[in-house]
Design a protein around this motif. Structure first.
Motif, short mmCIF file in Angstrom:
data_model
loop_
_atom_site.label_atom_id
_atom_site.label_comp_id
_atom_site.label_asym_id
_atom_site.label_seq_id
_atom_site.Cartn_x
_atom_site.Cartn_y
_atom_site.Cartn_z
N ARG A 36 -30.64 39.05 65.69
CA ARG A 36 -30.08 39.69 66.97
C ARG A 36 -29.96 38.60 68.19
N GLY A 37 -30.84 37.81 68.51
CA GLY A 37 -30.79 37.00 69.47
C GLY A 37 -30.65 37.64 70.95
N ASN A 38 -29.55 37.31 71.54
CA ASN A 38 -29.44 37.76 72.70
C ASN A 38 -28.01 38.45 72.82
N GLU A 39 -27.43 38.81 71.86
CA GLU A 39 -26.32 39.27 71.62
C GLU A 39 -26.12 40.48 72.22
N PRO A 40 -25.04 40.80 73.03
CA PRO A 40 -24.81 42.38 73.63
C PRO A 40 -24.81 43.20 72.50
N PHE A 41 -24.95 44.64 72.68
CA PHE A 41 -24.73 45.69 71.63
C PHE A 41 -22.99 46.07 71.93
N GLY A 42 -22.40 46.10 70.51
CA GLY A 42 -21.07 46.65 70.63
C GLY A 42 -20.80 46.47 69.27
N ASP A 43 -19.59 47.17 68.64
CA ASP A 43 -19.30 46.84 67.28
C ASP A 43 -17.79 46.49 67.04
N SER A 44 -17.13 45.68 68.03
CA SER A 44 -16.02 45.42 68.04
C SER A 44 -15.54 44.18 67.46
N SER A 45 -16.72 43.09 67.52
CA SER A 45 -16.44 41.88 66.71
C SER A 45 -17.91 41.18 66.43
N SER A 46 -17.79 40.16 65.79
CA SER A 46 -19.18 39.57 65.34
C SER A 46 -19.76 39.05 66.32
N ALA A 47 -19.09 39.11 67.59
CA ALA A 47 -20.05 38.51 68.88
C ALA A 47 -21.14 39.48 69.36
N TYR A 48 -20.94 40.78 68.73
CA TYR A 48 -21.77 41.64 69.31
C TYR A 48 -22.82 42.02 68.18
N TRP A 49 -23.72 42.82 68.55
CA TRP A 49 -24.73 43.24 67.64
C TRP A 49 -24.80 44.72 67.74
N ASP A 50 -24.67 45.21 66.57
CA ASP A 50 -24.59 46.64 66.12
C ASP A 50 -25.87 47.04 65.50
N PRO A 51 -26.63 47.90 66.60
CA PRO A 51 -28.13 48.33 66.28
C PRO A 51 -28.11 48.99 64.89
N GLY A 52 -26.84 49.70 64.76
CA GLY A 52 -26.60 50.48 63.11
C GLY A 52 -26.31 49.73 61.90
N LEU A 53 -26.70 48.17 62.19
CA LEU A 53 -26.04 47.24 61.24
C LEU A 53 -26.92 47.83 59.57
N PHE A 54 -27.85 48.18 59.79
CA PHE A 54 -28.71 48.38 58.65
C PHE A 54 -28.75 49.73 58.26
N GLY A 55 -27.83 50.77 58.63
CA GLY A 55 -27.65 51.86 58.24
C GLY A 55 -28.46 52.77 59.29
N VAL A 56 -29.06 52.64 60.09
CA VAL A 56 -29.89 53.76 61.27
C VAL A 56 -28.86 53.78 62.16
N SER A 57 -27.88 54.88 62.00
CA SER A 57 -27.05 54.89 63.02
C SER A 57 -27.64 55.57 64.37
N GLN A 58 -28.66 56.32 64.11
CA GLN A 58 -29.50 56.99 65.56
C GLN A 58 -29.79 55.70 66.15
N ASP A 59 -30.15 54.60 65.71
CA ASP A 59 -30.41 53.52 66.69
C ASP A 59 -29.38 53.07 67.49
N ARG A 60 -28.13 53.24 67.26
CA ARG A 60 -26.85 53.18 68.14
C ARG A 60 -27.29 53.97 69.37
N GLY A 61 -27.36 55.29 69.18
CA GLY A 61 -27.50 55.97 70.31
C GLY A 61 -28.89 55.73 71.06
N GLU A 62 -29.80 55.40 70.66
CA GLU A 62 -31.02 55.05 71.32
C GLU A 62 -30.80 53.82 72.11
N MET A 63 -30.29 52.81 71.71
CA MET A 63 -29.96 51.56 72.37
C MET A 63 -29.04 51.69 73.57
N ALA A 64 -28.10 52.85 73.27
CA ALA A 64 -27.19 52.91 74.51
C ALA A 64 -28.07 53.83 75.63
N ARG A 65 -28.79 54.77 75.18
CA ARG A 65 -29.68 55.27 76.19
C ARG A 65 -30.57 54.19 76.70
#
Length: 552
Positions: free
Chosen positions: A135-164
């Motif tokens: 992950r490094g210091n990549e910002p969260f997002g899913d629009s391109s490879s420059a972002y880190w998607d917290p749900g990358l490994f299939g844990v979609s709930q982590d997307r909501g948790e990281m948003a909050r």
């Protein structure tokens, strides 16, 4: 013009135990914790900052122990759940070999190395070291490879948790604490101390609202460690009011909405037998471009998959949701209950939208029937009947109708179903047809069949009749009915012999005269009824006279 909506309902008419609504998970904030959070936009952001500011400091070293509690695997207290990967591993600290402390808001994007933000438990999570490095210091997002998607490994709930988590950080840290900077969120790829992508974070928040583990984590940080809470876990509706790009234009409805956005729908659930329950699903519709949160409150007697006091959400654009409900049918007669949907957004783009969207009420109604009451007596409980009858040998084979009742009560009863014989111990010449449905107050019958092979003399036996209620939610097994029969097969009767001496003579005329007026048309066994019409009258005298001399 109001948008017309058809209320979509799916009913599953099944018997259910009377259930309670989902219990409060116990992780709500203390009463009044957010009482000063009354504004929107920048005002609300400042109010929330003041509520959660100045939390108790926990060192970065202490976090190694704290995280073992906060991220405990609910299925194994010796393990912790890792962020992003969802792995459950032993919680023991191994100097970062099996898990380390992930700064969800990276240090290189504004988090210091010695201030409160460095060890803020709301922002630190246990993580697989290789995943953390990836992950490094990549910002969260899913629009391109420059972002880190917290749900990358299939844990979609982590997307909501990281948003909050990002929302919390942007509210909690404004640079006023020593050794901290002002943390802000931005749309698109962020620079400096900013994080993003804000648009993706908002979508993730509404698509994956807080679940029980996240609420537990937030509550324990607030109660045991830092003594501050993440407002966006407790009150998901704060997110759009603080970070949304505009006022909320959502409208929720269950029918044709009025100008203020409120709507009503009535669902007729049909019949249920006392003590049973009905279940079904009802569709709730949302229009408008913005996402929104809402709550579902079930009234007395109603349970719901949403009846837990937690917020639910619609994401951007039009949408619908299906609410499963159960309705316990307490009492008898006509009963009803309600489900209320409240759009909980704090901003409004106009009348009937967002915070100005009126509540929507679904009324559930049902008719509760009393249990069936099988009996041989129309006015009292009688489960056993001793039945006797004479059958002339010339009438064989014979069918004898024996009345059976579903007793009248204070309320309508479920239909009684006669479901055949549980057991039979009778002479071979006797059989019983016990089938059919008996309505409340309308006599039914069973048919005793006497075979043509019967001979002069007595036949007998016992029949046990299986009974049940009509197939409705709450149906039970009523008491069985027992019939003891004694049938005398006798010689054929002499026409006009009403006094039973085997011949028709003047004595029979005298017997008729002495019983004139007895019986009623259609009655059975009326004294002096020579012609068999159920009553004793002048016609019977004529019948006797026409048969004088018959018999011996």
């Amino acid at each position: 013009m109001p948008v017309r909506r058809a209320v979509a309902v799916m009913l599953s008419l099944i018997a259910l135990p009377v259930a309670c609504g989902a219990a409060d998970d116990g992780f709500d904030p203390p009463a009044g914790y957010y009482s000063s959070a009354t504004g929107t936009g920048v005002a609300l952001k400042n109010q929330l900052h003041n509520i959660i500011d100045n939390h108790s400091f926990r060192s970065y070293d202490q976090a190694r122990v704290d995280l073992q509690d906060l991220d405990e695997d609910p299925d194994d207290p010796n393990n912790i759940i890792l962020i992003y990967s969802g792995q459950s591993i032993p919680s023991q600290w191994t100097s970062g070999a099996t898990w380390n402390r992930e700064h969800t808001w990276p240090r290189s994007r504004g988090v210091g190395s010695s201030g409160h933000d460095n060890s803020d438990l709301h922002m630190l999570r246990p993580c697989n070291p290789s995943v953390n490095s990836s992950r490094g210091n990549e910002p969260f997002g899913d629009s391109s490879s420059a972002y880190w998607d917290p749900g990358l490994f299939g844990v979609s709930q982590d997307r909501g948790e990281m948003a909050r988590t990002m929302f919390y950080a942007a509210v909690r840290y404004d640079g006023s604490d020593s050794s901290t900077t002002d943390l802000e969120l931005s749309n698109g790829f962020p620079s400096g101390n900013n994080m993003g992508d804000l648009a993706d974070l908002l979508e993730w928040h509404f698509a994956n609202l807080p679940d029980t583990p996240e609420r537990r984590r937030n509550d324990r940080i607030g109660d045991l460690y830092q003594f501050n809470r993440n407002p966006f876990v407790d009150r998901p509706e704060f997110a759009w009011a603080v970070f949304g790009p505009g006022n909320n234009d959502s409208q929720i409805s269950v029918g044709s909405p009025l100008a203020n956005g409120s709507s009503n729908a009535t669902i007729e659930l049909g019949e249920v037998i006392g003590g049973g329950a009905l279940s079904g699903s009802v569709s709730v519709f949302k229009t408008g471009s913005t996402p929104t949160t809402y709550t579902v409150t079930a009234g007395s007697g109603v349970t719901s998959s949403f009846d837990d006091g937690l917020a639910r959400a619609f994401t951007s654009g039009n949408g619908s949701a299906l609410i499963d409900f159960g309705f316990s049918a307490a009492g008898l007669g006509a009963v009803s209950g309600t489900i209320t949907i409240d759009n909980t957004d704090l901003t409004t783009a106009g009348i009937g939208q967002g915070s100005a969207d009126g509540d929507d009420v679904i009324t559930l109604s049902a008719s509760v029937l009393d249990v069936a009451a099988p009996s041989w007596n129309p006015s009292s409980s009688q489960f056993t009947l001793n039945f006797e009858a004479d059958v002339e040998i010339g009438d064989l084979p014979a069918t004898i109708e024996i009345p059976v009742y579903n007793r009248v009560g204070s309320f309508d009863r479920a239909d009684l179903v006669l479901d055949g014989l549980m057991s039979s111990s009778a002479d071979a010449e006797l059989s019983l047809d016990a089938s059919g449905s008996v309505e409340t107050g309308v006599p039914g019958s069973v048919q005793l069949l006497v075979a043509s092979s019967a001979t002069l003399g007595q036949l007998g036996g016992t029949f046990v009749i299986d009974t049940r209620e009509q197939s409705l939610p709450g149906a039970t097994n009523p008491p069985n009915l027992t019939l003891n029969v004694a049938v005398q097969i006798v010689s054929d009767a002499v026409p006009g012999d009403v006094d039973g001496d085997g011949q028709t003579d003047v004595a029979d005329i005298t017997f008729v005269v002495s019983n004139l007026g007895a019986g009623a048309l259609g009655a059975i066994g009326t004294p002096g009824d020579a012609d068999g019409d159920g009553q004793t009258d002048v016609a019977d005298i004529t019948f006797v006279v026409s048969n004088l001399g018959a018999g011996v």
